[in-house]
Design a protein around this motif. Structure first.
Motif, PDB file in Angstrom:
ATOM      1  N   PHE A 157     -59.612 -12.303 -18.047  1.00 41.81           N
ATOM      2  CA  PHE A 157     -58.447 -12.428 -18.920  1.00 41.81           C
ATOM      3  C   PHE A 157     -57.805 -11.065 -19.024  1.00 41.81           C
ATOM      4  CE2 PHE A 157     -61.712 -15.426 -20.089  1.00 41.81           C
ATOM      5  CZ  PHE A 157     -61.022 -16.623 -19.939  1.00 41.81           C
ATOM      6  N   GLN A 198     -67.035   2.561 -37.041  1.00 47.42           N
ATOM      7  CA  GLN A 198     -67.185   3.359 -35.825  1.00 47.42           C
ATOM      8  C   GLN A 198     -68.297   4.395 -35.985  1.00 47.42           C
ATOM      9  OE1 GLN A 198     -65.472   3.621 -31.852  1.00 47.42           O
ATOM     10  NE2 GLN A 198     -65.487   2.148 -33.481  1.00 47.42           N
ATOM     11  N   HIS A 235     -55.116   2.751 -32.133  1.00 46.61           N
ATOM     12  CA  HIS A 235     -54.367   1.596 -32.644  1.00 46.61           C
ATOM     13  C   HIS A 235     -53.146   2.011 -33.467  1.00 46.61           C
ATOM     14  CE1 HIS A 235     -57.186  -0.921 -30.788  1.00 46.61           C
ATOM     15  NE2 HIS A 235     -58.123  -0.926 -31.706  1.00 46.61           N
ATOM     16  N   THR A 284     -67.236 -11.096 -27.877  1.00 50.41           N
ATOM     17  CA  THR A 284     -66.389 -11.176 -29.084  1.00 50.41           C
ATOM     18  C   THR A 284     -64.983 -10.713 -28.721  1.00 50.41           C
ATOM     19  OG1 THR A 284     -66.799  -8.885 -29.645  1.00 50.41           O
ATOM     20  CG2 THR A 284     -68.317 -10.508 -30.607  1.00 50.41           C
ATOM     21  N   LEU A 285     -64.066 -10.889 -29.661  1.00 49.68           N
ATOM     22  CA  LEU A 285     -62.715 -10.362 -29.475  1.00 49.68           C
ATOM     23  C   LEU A 285     -62.731  -8.839 -29.403  1.00 49.68           C
ATOM     24  CD1 LEU A 285     -59.612 -10.684 -29.427  1.00 49.68           C
ATOM     25  CD2 LEU A 285     -59.670 -10.711 -31.925  1.00 49.68           C
ATOM     26  N   THR A 297     -61.424 -16.659 -28.593  1.00 54.77           N
ATOM     27  CA  THR A 297     -61.617 -15.371 -29.260  1.00 54.77           C
ATOM     28  C   THR A 297     -60.835 -15.184 -30.560  1.00 54.77           C
ATOM     29  OG1 THR A 297     -60.002 -14.552 -27.713  1.00 54.77           O
ATOM     30  CG2 THR A 297     -62.310 -14.048 -27.256  1.00 54.77           C
ATOM     31  N   TYR A 330     -63.079  -6.923 -26.060  1.00 50.84           N
ATOM     32  CA  TYR A 330     -62.019  -6.828 -25.053  1.00 50.84           C
ATOM     33  C   TYR A 330     -61.660  -5.370 -24.786  1.00 50.84           C
ATOM     34  CZ  TYR A 330     -60.809 -11.687 -24.225  1.00 50.84           C
ATOM     35  OH  TYR A 330     -60.828 -12.981 -23.798  1.00 50.84           O
ATOM     36  N   GLY A 349     -71.556   1.881 -28.738  1.00 48.14           N
ATOM     37  CA  GLY A 349     -71.241   0.632 -29.434  1.00 48.14           C
ATOM     38  C   GLY A 349     -70.459  -0.379 -28.602  1.00 48.14           C
ATOM     39  N   SER A 389     -67.466 -10.926 -22.321  1.00 48.51           N
ATOM     40  CA  SER A 389     -66.967 -10.332 -23.571  1.00 48.51           C
ATOM     41  C   SER A 389     -67.419 -11.249 -24.703  1.00 48.51           C
ATOM     42  CB  SER A 389     -65.439 -10.269 -23.557  1.00 48.51           C
ATOM     43  OG  SER A 389     -64.976  -9.713 -22.350  1.00 48.51           O
ATOM     44  N   TYR A 408     -55.177  -5.108 -21.689  1.00 48.55           N
ATOM     45  CA  TYR A 408     -56.457  -5.590 -22.229  1.00 48.55           C
ATOM     46  C   TYR A 408     -57.180  -6.329 -21.115  1.00 48.55           C
ATOM     47  CZ  TYR A 408     -54.288 -10.240 -22.666  1.00 48.55           C
ATOM     48  OH  TYR A 408     -53.679 -11.437 -22.401  1.00 48.55           O
ATOM     49  N   TYR A 461     -58.037  -6.987 -35.638  1.00 41.69           N
ATOM     50  CA  TYR A 461     -58.169  -7.186 -34.195  1.00 41.69           C
ATOM     51  C   TYR A 461     -57.479  -8.471 -33.754  1.00 41.69           C
ATOM     52  CZ  TYR A 461     -61.447  -3.452 -35.003  1.00 41.69           C
ATOM     53  OH  TYR A 461     -61.993  -2.264 -35.384  1.00 41.69           O
ATOM     54  N   TRP A 489     -59.270  -2.364 -23.940  1.00 42.23           N
ATOM     55  CA  TRP A 489     -57.941  -2.140 -24.507  1.00 42.23           C
ATOM     56  C   TRP A 489     -57.457  -0.770 -24.076  1.00 42.23           C
ATOM     57  CZ3 TRP A 489     -55.536  -5.985 -27.280  1.00 42.23           C
ATOM     58  CH2 TRP A 489     -54.368  -5.672 -27.989  1.00 42.23           C
ATOM     59  N   GLU A 528     -62.728  -0.290 -25.995  1.00 42.65           N
ATOM     60  CA  GLU A 528     -62.547  -1.700 -26.357  1.00 42.65           C
ATOM     61  C   GLU A 528     -61.731  -1.803 -27.638  1.00 42.65           C
ATOM     62  OE1 GLU A 528     -66.565  -3.165 -26.413  1.00 42.65           O
ATOM     63  OE2 GLU A 528     -66.749  -3.034 -24.227  1.00 42.65           O
ATOM     64  N   LEU A 529     -61.271  -3.003 -27.921  1.00 46.47           N
ATOM     65  CA  LEU A 529     -60.479  -3.217 -29.132  1.00 46.47           C
ATOM     66  C   LEU A 529     -61.230  -2.693 -30.364  1.00 46.47           C
ATOM     67  CD1 LEU A 529     -57.812  -4.441 -30.008  1.00 46.47           C
ATOM     68  CD2 LEU A 529     -58.811  -6.708 -29.786  1.00 46.47           C
ATOM     69  N   GLY A 530     -62.545  -2.860 -30.385  1.00 46.28           N
ATOM     70  CA  GLY A 530     -63.327  -2.455 -31.557  1.00 46.28           C
ATOM     71  C   GLY A 530     -64.078  -1.155 -31.399  1.00 46.28           C
ATOM     72  N   HIS A 531     -63.980  -0.507 -30.216  1.00 47.02           N
ATOM     73  CA  HIS A 531     -64.810   0.674 -29.986  1.00 47.02           C
ATOM     74  C   HIS A 531     -64.125   1.712 -29.129  1.00 47.02           C
ATOM     75  CE1 HIS A 531     -67.582  -2.531 -31.031  1.00 47.02           C
ATOM     76  NE2 HIS A 531     -68.243  -1.580 -31.655  1.00 47.02           N
ATOM     77  N   ARG A 576     -62.156  -0.937 -40.129  1.00 45.31           N
ATOM     78  CA  ARG A 576     -62.671  -0.324 -38.903  1.00 45.31           C
ATOM     79  C   ARG A 576     -64.045   0.288 -39.145  1.00 45.31           C
ATOM     80  NH1 ARG A 576     -61.515  -0.127 -33.368  1.00 45.31           N
ATOM     81  NH2 ARG A 576     -61.944   1.940 -32.504  1.00 45.31           N
TER      82      ARG A 576
END
Lengths: 674, 674
Positions: free
Chosen positions: B240, A328, A418, B187-188, A5, B191, B167, B185, B257, A641, B193, B158-161, A326
């Protein structure tokens, strides 16, 4: 976690790259403006290269992952490394002119997320010796202090006394038989509290104590007191010293407490520039009294305006870069999630931060020049401008520290969850800067000091006396109550002065009304303090607005058209923002109308959209190396990320798949065997 | 330190004792009001006695003195102890009605300065099973979960959402061959979070993932996923999981995570109350769809209003008691230093905190009743009041968390430097509560959700449609632009509604103006969001003011005259404070005059002085045991300085006179041998 990842090291986030391509002005030109000239930028970068290129600042384990003791020990280790680089490499290149300069302060942030235990050695101990010791004393102490053969700090505040210095309880009683001062803490509340580096690090200390000789108390005086043995570092007999315990921030500063039980100190350790105790115990005041030491206090406050502007610039750099990376939400189903920097509410949170960092830095420069001029005049015996400077530095310190802290926190909010991660560096920036609101003069106390000056100035204006520059607006306004409104930058600053004048007048009226009922001036003053604080704040905002506007015009007079344009947009944004924040005051004290306010709201929204393409360029003009930003969210490459995960994996809890508490507590509990 | 200095254990500070004697109302009567009745007070005290009298909550070393790993391990130990007390002693006495109650939440604060790693087990894991699992699934999972044989949490973000749930990237793809879901998962950024307790503690987890079956994505659904082996606690293959690393607060929550590499989960672990996947992979939606699960989100927001009110009450208790003990400055040379509580600026900082704690608690009660009614109606199939409740809960969550955090920070400022000490507990209260501004719906996002409802309501009012209760004021105001001002509480709340209506109208006009230039509604909306946020906030403040005022009248209708009087003073203070904060809006949207504002400023100052003698009584009516306040500055006995020093001496740095870093780094450096 899965190895697949994280695989983008070395790349730069595409969205950030696009933002850089979009910027329509020369970033380096703005950097030079902010540094105060191209040659300053070159010198700064040089110092940064020398200090950081060796990588000595790098922590293997993030310092938040250490316990307080290990964290302190790491800070001592790095302080020694950094001080050695500065002494042996930086200063040999630049000469002593860099000593204590903002550039070194800025560079040290790559070593210390918050602060080095050595900070007050250079920040207070050495300057106090320079300012308050006699030439003979300086000759004795300064070389060792500058070479850091001894380390010192400054201990004034006590457990029971901060603001009210006359109330300090620590006593230094002169004993002519042995020619010594006897230091004593008569109560628990007399213990010194807070001195940075005092807990475990320093072996000397400036101690402010009530001086007694021949049975008379002469008030507080500074002394140089050895507190630990130079060889063993053990506290000397009669000295009780330790660390004050965990704090909101300043985790590596080992802030300390210090108490005395009849601890004896040689007579010559009194700092004797402004007053002396002779061998026989006679107290002698120097002809030149302490106005210059009063200057030191003002100096520290002026420095703080810079320092918080610098930290705000860091926070807004982090939040703006993150907002470009970012993505969103999905306002329209046919399009990808937008960069959050495209949301107007996000621009509203961030751009005022960029503008305020400029406003405070420009005001700081201007205050510095004013300070230098006043000090020059004082050396020629002219001290009548000092009260004005003191009033100015007081309110600017209060408002700049408070605004910077709030705006740093706003940057953190703008980064959502974050921003709450320590690895974003935003929590540490906030907890560090919020402390500046309190130390070196509490927010409310300082604004009331300014208010006292303003009320006097108001009375002088009424009496038709001559006014000093920063309060000359009171003359005019006293006869011209409602400022004629116009939407220009000049019109806005004029109206802000009218607001200040109006609030000062209202406070004067409240005090007088109360005195008519038979109250003393002091009681009437006390009952009016909520209004007085607001009046002093309004005065300060008018000065900042005016200075920021005038300095922008002056500083960009020979800039390229693109730079002048973006700097003016930022300046106008700042002014319009504060109009919209203070509509109540402006409706009271100017002829602004509801229609004007609606138009300015539109103008504000237009300015946000004009600044949007240059947002990343503007924060990159602050020119922070990644090492100084120290942020997963704010690094140049935008690998947000990846960096968040890389930092998470350094957590000691992640070093083993199962924590011992499972076997010890959790499993027996879940199986009903606890 | 010197042994002679701490010697007052067992005594009570004289100034605090005098404050208690001065209070002119029956404190217990107010406590009963705040608890919702005398019997509730008795029950609460009973639960506190059972939980705390054993002393199991006491830490030998303050938790801030531990490293993050040791701090977590200590929290696990105490979580097991506390959960056992609750399970074996509290619930056997009170029955299940106390399960998850605010009283237990309050009591747990004596065990955990911030949070237990078990919190989301009871706060989210169990409620989600109750709300979204079928009766068969509940029968299978609930007994073990309630008995804590398994521990779970909730992983959605998630880390990105975060905000944009659609999303989310984690996939759960059904495989009919094995009748399993494959969790992955891709993508990174996919994950998970933040899940509290996820990092190291729980072995099960509700995971929200995109459901794929027969090649079609059906959107996000919740699943119960085992992530660790029940016996060894090792992460299962393909899972993980770890801790996210240090945060601003929540130090003991082991936020985690979670990623998957084709991890297989039985089909029946999908929570199937609202939708099912049959063995062959056919997706079936239940007749009753997800409105009730939408109710859960509202429920959590309602709970947060209570929770932040409770934490604000703690902060203001600490700051008010400290202000009664602390003496500083000397306005008149012939008198002793006054208690800082006598300074009007200090009263200005604190009393609004007391009033806001009441306002939020009363509004929370009222919202709770409204919520219960709506849930009752929904069970009968009537869902048309849910949008109003959602709009209300959204803005109340946003404004209450934001206001509580600011006011807690203001309490900290009011304690000067000592408020920065971790042992004051004010830093932890702030860093904990400021997080609530972001999680469960970000401040700005939630206010924009409310704004969307308000704009629709405005359009309905224009069309002459029937309005739901909380927006009925829009009907009236649409025809009556400037509210006629009067200084009464009723007049003030009416004017606040007029401000809200005025701001909603201005936003509507901005959107329409922009649409006339050819923009789509969504683009025009986006450009107007700064105003829309302000409009939603104004609506929320009107609702809080109105509710606080009406509830005070209702709740004190049978109170003693003294209690009614002090509660009304506090209520009026709250209303006048907000008038003075929002003069710009009121000058725009009501007939308030400059003269009214000056009179209200005087009225405000009068109210401060009327409340002053009852200040300590008012905070003591919140009835916090010392164990729950956990503060050197706020304890009942007022031994502020003694406690500060006692806590300092527990710092591990004070365990030895010379830290090892002296020998290792400092001495070689100072001697030039580094």
């Amino acid at each position: 976690m899965a190895a697949h990842t994280i695989s983008t090291a070395g790349t730069v986030n595409e969205d950030l790259a696009k933002e850089r391509a979009k910027c329509n002005f020369n970033i380096e030109e703005v950097t030079n403006l902010l540094d105060g000239g191209k040659e300053n930028t070159i010198k700064r970068k040089n110092i940064e290269n020398i200090s950081l290129d060796s990588g000595a600042h790098i922590d293997k384990i993030p310092e938040e992952c250490l316990g307080p003791k290990e964290r302190y020990e790491n800070a001592v280790r790095k302080s020694c490394v950094y001080a050695k680089i500065v002494r042996d490499e930086v200063l040999t290149m630049t000469g002593m002119e860099s000593f204590g300069s903002p550039v070194l302060r800025r560079t040290s942030d790559a070593f210390f997320k918050e602060i080095s235990p050595f900070l007050l050695h250079l920040g207070m101990f050495v300057p106090t010796i320079m300012g308050q010791a006699t030439p003979e004393q300086q000759a004795q102490w300064l070389p060792r202090a500058l070479n850091m053969e001894i380390l010192g700090t400054y201990a004034q505040t006590e457990l029971g006394h901060g603001t009210f210095i006359r109330g300090l309880e620590t006593t230094a009683t002169y004993d002519p038989e042995t020619e010594e001062f006897i230091f004593h803490s008569p109560t628990l509340t007399a213990y010194k509290w807070w001195g940075g580096g005092l807990g475990k690090t320093v072996n000397y200390c400036i101690v402010v104590a009530q001086l007694y000789t021949k049975g008379v108390c002469y008030g507080t005086h500074p002394f140089l007191v050895q507190i630990r043995d130079e060889d063993t570092h053990m506290p000397l007999p009669g000295v009780f010293v330790g660390e004050v315990g965990p704090r909101m921030g300043f985790h590596t500063a080992d802030n300390g407490y210090l108490g005395f039980d009849h601890h004896r100190v040689p007579r010559m350790n009194m700092l004797m520039k402004n007053a002396q105790v002779l061998k026989d115990g006679t107290y002698v005041k120097s002809a030149k009294h302490g106005k210059l030491s009063y200057g030191t206090m003002v100096f520290v406050r002026v420095e703080l305006v810079y320092e918080v502007a610098f930290n705000l610039a860091k926070a807004v750099t982090i939040a703006t870069r993150y907002s470009a990376v970012r993505r969103q939400c999905q306002p329209r189903p046919d399009q990808p999630e937008p960069q959050i920097l495209d949301y107007v509410t996000q621009q509203h949170k961030l751009f005022i931060g960029i503008a305020t960092a400029h406003a405070l830095q420009f005001t700081g420069y201007w205050l510095w020049d004013t300070f230098a001029r006043v000090i020059g005049e004082m050396k020629e015996g002219k001290t009548d401008t000092l009260p004005e400077l003191h009033a100015l530095a007081s309110c600017l310190k209060a408002v700049s520290t408070s605004d910077a802290a709030s705006l740093i926190e706003q940057c953190r909010f703008a980064c959502g969850g974050h921003g709450y991660m320590a690895s974003s560096n935003l929590p540490a920036l906030y907890t560090f800067v919020t402390a500046t609101r309190t130390y070196e003069g509490d927010y409310t106390v300082l604004l009331l000091q300014t208010a006292r000056y303003l009320i006097k100035a108001w009375e002088q204006a009424e009496e038709g006396k001559a006014m000093t520059p920063t309060v000359s607006y009171l003359v005019h306004s006293a006869y011209n109550r409602k400022a004629k409104w116009d939407n220009s930058c000049e019109g806005i600053t004029r109206a802000f002065y009218a607001v200040a004048a109006g609030k000062i007048e209202a406070s004067v009226n409240s005090i007088r009304r109360r005195m008519k009922t038979g109250l003393s001036f002091e009681d009437a003053w006390e009952l009016t303090t909520v209004q007085l604080v607001a009046a002093a704040e309004a005065h300060c905002r008018a000065v900042i607005s005016d200075t920021y506007w005038k300095e922008t015009e002056r500083m960009t007079s020979s800039s390229s058209a693109a730079v002048r344009s973006v700097m003016r947009q930022l300046n106008e944004l700042f002014l319009v923002y504060w109009v919209l924040e203070r509509t109540g005051d402006l409706l009271m004290y100017s002829t602004i109308s509801g229609k004007d306010i609606i138009e300015l709201q539109q103008r504000y929204e237009e300015l946000l959209s004009q600044l949007r393409p240059n947002a990343v360029g503007l924060v990159e003009a602050f020119d922070f190396r990644d090492e100084i930003l120290n942020s997963t969210l704010g690094a140049y490459d935008g690998r947000v990320y990846e960096r968040l995960m890389e930092e998470a994996l350094k957590s000691p809890l992640n070093a083993e798949p199962v924590n011992q508490s499972f076997h010890q507590h959790l499993k027996p509990f879940m199986q009903g065997k606890l």
